[in-house]
Design a protein around this motif. Structure first.
Motif, PDB file in Angstrom:
ATOM      1  N   ASN A 166       0.823  -1.214   0.000  1.00 26.76           N
ATOM      2  CA  ASN A 166       0.000   0.000   0.000  1.00 26.76           C
ATOM      3  C   ASN A 166       0.857   1.265   0.000  1.00 26.76           C
ATOM      4  N   ARG A 167       1.961   1.234   0.748  1.00 26.00           N
ATOM      5  CA  ARG A 167       2.834   2.398   0.785  1.00 26.00           C
ATOM      6  C   ARG A 167       3.420   2.672  -0.602  1.00 26.00           C
ATOM      7  N   GLY A 177       4.216   4.130  -6.993  1.00 31.03           N
ATOM      8  CA  GLY A 177       5.064   3.058  -7.485  1.00 31.03           C
ATOM      9  C   GLY A 177       4.235   1.969  -8.129  1.00 31.03           C
ATOM     10  N   VAL A 178       4.701   1.446  -9.248  1.00 27.25           N
ATOM     11  CA  VAL A 178       3.986   0.415  -9.998  1.00 27.25           C
ATOM     12  C   VAL A 178       4.891  -0.798 -10.170  1.00 27.25           C
ATOM     13  N   ILE A 190      12.128   3.161 -14.198  1.00 29.51           N
ATOM     14  CA  ILE A 190      12.438   2.067 -13.273  1.00 29.51           C
ATOM     15  C   ILE A 190      13.281   2.601 -12.128  1.00 29.51           C
ATOM     16  N   VAL A 191      12.865   2.280 -10.889  1.00 28.30           N
ATOM     17  CA  VAL A 191      13.629   2.717  -9.718  1.00 28.30           C
ATOM     18  C   VAL A 191      14.175   1.532  -8.924  1.00 28.30           C
ATOM     19  N   LYS A 239      10.917   4.635  -0.037  1.00 25.91           N
ATOM     20  CA  LYS A 239      11.433   3.966   1.150  1.00 25.91           C
ATOM     21  C   LYS A 239      10.883   2.540   1.227  1.00 25.91           C
ATOM     22  N   ASP A 240      11.721   1.602   1.637  1.00 23.98           N
ATOM     23  CA  ASP A 240      11.348   0.190   1.777  1.00 23.98           C
ATOM     24  C   ASP A 240      10.811  -0.389   0.469  1.00 23.98           C
ATOM     25  N   VAL A 241      11.377   0.072  -0.663  1.00 27.82           N
ATOM     26  CA  VAL A 241      10.876  -0.386  -1.950  1.00 27.82           C
ATOM     27  C   VAL A 241      11.076  -1.890  -2.139  1.00 27.82           C
TER      28      VAL A 241
END
Length: 851
Positions: A651-652, A658-659, A717-718, A745-747
């Motif tokens: 959810n974050r 972010g996808v 793209i990250v 964060k926390d990806v």
């Protein structure tokens, strides 16, 4: 290469050694009336004006040699600045005249420089053809005239005139035939895929003229050094050309010994051998060694200049071109330095210097230094082979040997001239340090037949020199045990034996030692066979084979394989053998036997408990490395209280735009540059450098082989992770996991949660999270020493590795933990095996504890 092919390859070197030894026998017979002190006096008493004139003629001769290359460029129809052509030609001939194999070594020098200035490989082949033709035109023409017209055959009484004159005229006709072919414009010569057209007749005439002048001037340098009652010039020219031809045919570097031996025989009717040999020695120094010294300085200066320019602008390919030759030249110079030490150990010291040393040093120091000097000379002969291959270990040992040789030279006889030569060699070597960057086992590289015979010739030559220098001393057994200031014959005997034993022990060690092992990268056919085997089983770890950083060992039917790498003496296999379970035992045996063949220590890294009995059957033992985390995808969910952490991460990521998606393997190439940028950013700020062996590294061909899970934000793209899908959908795993500084964060928490759900949707049963090192190892007072060390590192080793943090991250997914082991032969080998495997993973011993 078959035994017959090896024998054919070694035959020229063997013939050269035989000719060299025969020349030494000839010189020994011809110099019966000359003593060592008489030879030294004759060399040093050579008129300075003659030496100066010879140096001037040598300079002029080398200027004429540049005409070979100018004519080659005229033949090619290509223009380069004259200074570049002249400088390259001078360096090429200074090296090739001394190193031998003139066509090959000369072509190497030209390749180094001319390709830098835009000359293609095909154009270079035409340049080589041109200067080879020029070289032989003059030799055949002048040699033929000498045989036909020179008084030398008549003075010698052989061969008979009715035979020698026709042979001479045939040689002249052969050179004129080249001119005729050029005049008639005959078709081009075909050499492999190259076509080499003949030059215009005017250019062919210029080739003949330049070659004649070159050979004449080279002979004239020797002629002016001959003693007062000189032989007729035509006789000297004929003897010179014949001796040069035999020296070339012998493959002895510079024709050393062969040239001098034949000259003493051919000019014997005109000049006594005791008068001729001093002139030949001075000629060798002036025409060969002096230009080589100048060339060495020039090549090292060019190496340093190219290193600086590479940092700014040169490509990796051009960098390779600039590194290939300087080590070979320095190897030749180091070999000559070894010869200098051997020759010094075989000849008497200056009496006045010995008396001076006797007042300062104990006799034992002088004796030991004399012996050490010869041993160091033999060592330099052997080390020069490693320098030619750019080995860093050879560089360090050679520098050490040269420094020790300088000390030995000064302590054994105050030989400051010899020490100066060694110091100059050391200085040149030090300036060329960047060229020696290859890390490989020093003496596992193969010695060529030419190098072996060169070492044998150097040792034989030094022994011959010692026997010549002390032939006035009557041999007795007591000589071996005489230790006195003026007992130089005794010192020569002991030093010669020391040098010979050094070489013999080295040869014996190679003969009875384990064969050097080459772990070649897998070929395309190997990878195809491995892919078929991987597709027949469910594990995903074997996909690391596609990194190409490990060698492959197949069974005879190519139904199973072991992937392994070699570090030091450790042969480290990654994981269990890959293939059907009923072939595991045979593959373990095959790998252990392979290790035994090469004196290696077998080790299997990260194996499961499924086949431990197979390893035990081979006498191997095992220790626990840690535990592997496997997630049961049927039970994994982000719903409910158990999935709260993963749900929050997903959810974050959504809130931060972010996808997540998985890019199929055939679509990865389109985003490769984005992936590379993320990888470079991650390496810079997290890992410092790529790892290997049991960990993947960024290689476009490897990454494009698999699907890639990515997180995108604003269309870029990250973060990404490569995805391994096992056969039959049983197992899914990931290898390369990286994210950039712009990632949310926390990806990675969110990426993994998404990826596990995706794998579950693909019908996979298990998701492999990888091993948590040193975790799950029992700790108790009665536990083995390794368990106690591992438990201590796990509890207190956060400065080295995030052991607990990695375990905690994987615990979030509620995995099933399975043990992983290191299998090895047991005993005290464990620290070395662990160090070697750590070096394989880190990319070297020095990087084990680096970021």
């Amino acid at each position: 290469m078959t035994a017959a092919e090896r024998a054919r390859a070694a035959l020229p070197a063997l013939i050269g050694l035989v000719l060299f030894l025969a020349s030494l026998a000839v010189l020994r017979a011809e110099l019966r009336a000359m003593t060592w002190h008489g030879l030294v006096a004759a060399v040093t008493s050579t008129s300075p004006w003659r030496v100066a004139f010879a140096i001037l003629l040598t300079a002029a001769s080398y200027v004429v040699l540049t005409g070979y290359d100018f004519l080659a460029f005229a033949y090619l129809g290509k223009r380069l600045p004259a200074r570049r052509i002249a400088a390259t030609s001078l360096l090429a001939y200074a090296v090739s005249n001394n190193v031998g194999f003139g066509m090959l070594s000369g072509a190497s020098i030209r390749y180094r420089f001319y390709t830098r200035w835009g000359v293609s490989t095909e154009e270079l082949s035409r340049i080589v053809f041109s200067y080879i033709a020029t070289f032989w035109l003059g030799l055949l023409f002048l040699g033929g005239l000498s045989l036909a017209l020179s008084p030398l055959p008549r003075a010698l009484g052989f061969p008979p005139p009715w035979l020698i004159a026709p042979v001479g005229w045939l040689l002249v006709l052969a050179s004129l035939g080249y001119l005729a072919a050029a005049a008639l414009r005959l078709g081009p010569l075909s050499v492999r895929r190259f076509e080499l057209p003949l030059p215009p007749v005017r250019l062919a005439l210029a080739q003949l003229a330049v070659s004649i002048v070159d050979w004449t001037m080279a002979a004239t340098v020797l002629y002016v050094l001959l003693p007062g009652d000189r032989a007729p010039y035509l006789a000297v020219l004929a003897a010179f050309l014949a001796s040069q031809f035999l020296g070339l045919a012998s493959h002895v570097p510079g024709g050393m010994g062969v040239f001098e031996g034949l000259m003493t025989l051919l000019l014997k009717p005109f000049i006594a051998s005791i008068d001729l040999l001093p002139a030949l020695i001075v000629y060798r120094a002036v025409y060969y060694l002096l230009p080589l010294a100048v060339a060495a300085v020039g090549l090292v200066a060019d190496e340093l200049r190219q290193r600086r320019s590479q940092a700014a602008r040169l490509s990796a390919t051009l960098g390779w071109l600039t590194e290939e030759l300087t080590p070979r030249v320095l190897a030749a110079i180091t070999f000559l330095a070894g010869v200098v030490l051997l020759a010094s150990g075989a000849t008497p010291a200056a009496p006045g210097r010995l008396r001076f040393l006797d007042r300062l040093l104990p006799l034992g120091v002088i004796e030991l230094s004399h012996f050490a000097g010869s041993v160091l000379g033999a060592a330099l002969l052997l080390l020069s082979q490693g320098l030619a291959r750019r080995l860093d270990a050879a560089y360090v040992l050679t520098a050490t040997a040269l420094a020790a040789g300088i000390a030995a030279s000064l302590l054994k006889g105050a030989d400051y001239e010899e020490a100066a030569v060694l110091a100059a060699t050391l200085l040149v070597l030090w300036r060329a340090r960047p060229a020696f960057d290859r890390r490989a086992a020093l003496f596992e590289t193969r010695f060529s037949p030419g190098w072996i015979t060169a070492v044998a010739a150097a040792i034989s030559g030094s022994l011959w020199l010692g026997l010549f220098a002390f032939k006035h001393v009557e041999y007795s057994r007591d000589l071996w045990w005489q230790f006195e200031l003026h007992g130089e014959a005794s010192r020569m005997l002991r030093a010669s034996v020391g040098a010979g034993v050094t070489v013999l022990l080295f040869g014996l060690a190679r003969l009875i030692g384990y064969a050097p092992h080459e772990a070649p990268a897998p070929s395309a056919d190997d990878l195809s066979a491995a892919a078929a085997i991987i597709a027949s089983q469910t594990a995903t770890l074997p996909n690391l084979v596609f990194l190409r950083d490990k060698a492959l060992l197949f069974d005879d039917e190519k139904k199973a394989f072991v992937m392994y790498a070699v570090q030091g003496r450790t042969f480290a296999a990654l994981g269990d053998p890959v293939g059907p379970p009923d072939r595991v035992g045979a593959m373990v045996r095959l790998f252990v036997e392979r290790c035994d063949d090469f004196g290696g220590v077998p080790a299997f890294y990260e194996v499961s408990n499924q086949h431990l009995a197979r390893y035990a059957d081979m006498g191997l033992t095992f220790i626990k490395l840690g535990e592997d985390a496997r997630v049961d995808l049927a039970a994994f969910s982000i719903d409910g209280s158990s999935g709260r952490t993963h749900r929050h991460a997903v959810n974050r990521l959504a809130r931060e735009q972010g996808v997540f998606r998985v890019i199929p393997a055939d679509g990865v190439a389109a985003v490769m540059e984005q992936l590379r940028a993320i990888s470079d950013d991650w390496l810079e700020h997290h890992a410092g450098a790529e790892k290997g062996f049991s960990l993947g590294f960024f290689d476009p061909e490897y990454v494009a082989r698999f699907p890639v899970a990515v997180v995108e934000r604003d269309g870029r793209i990250v973060a990404f992770a490569t995805v391994w899908l096992g056969a039959g959908g049983v197992e899914c795993s990931t290898d390369l996991m990286r994210y950039g500084r712009s990632a949310p964060k926390d990806v990675m928490d969110a990426l993994f949660a998404h990826l596990l759900l995706w794998a579950k949707g693909q019908g996979c049963h298990w998701f492999e999270l990888g091993m948590a090192p040193l975790s799950g190892i029992e700790q108790s007072a009665g536990a083995p020493f390794w368990n106690r060390v591992a438990s201590f590192l796990y509890a207190h080793g956060e400065a080295i590795y995030n052991f607990r943090g990695l375990r905690a991250f994987k615990e979030r997914f509620d995995p099933v933990w399975e043990p992983r082991y290191l299998v090895y032969p047991g005993g005290f080998r464990l620290p070395l095996v662990l160090a070697d495997i750590s070096a394989l993973v880190a990319g070297g011993y020095r990087r084990i504890f680096l970021k």
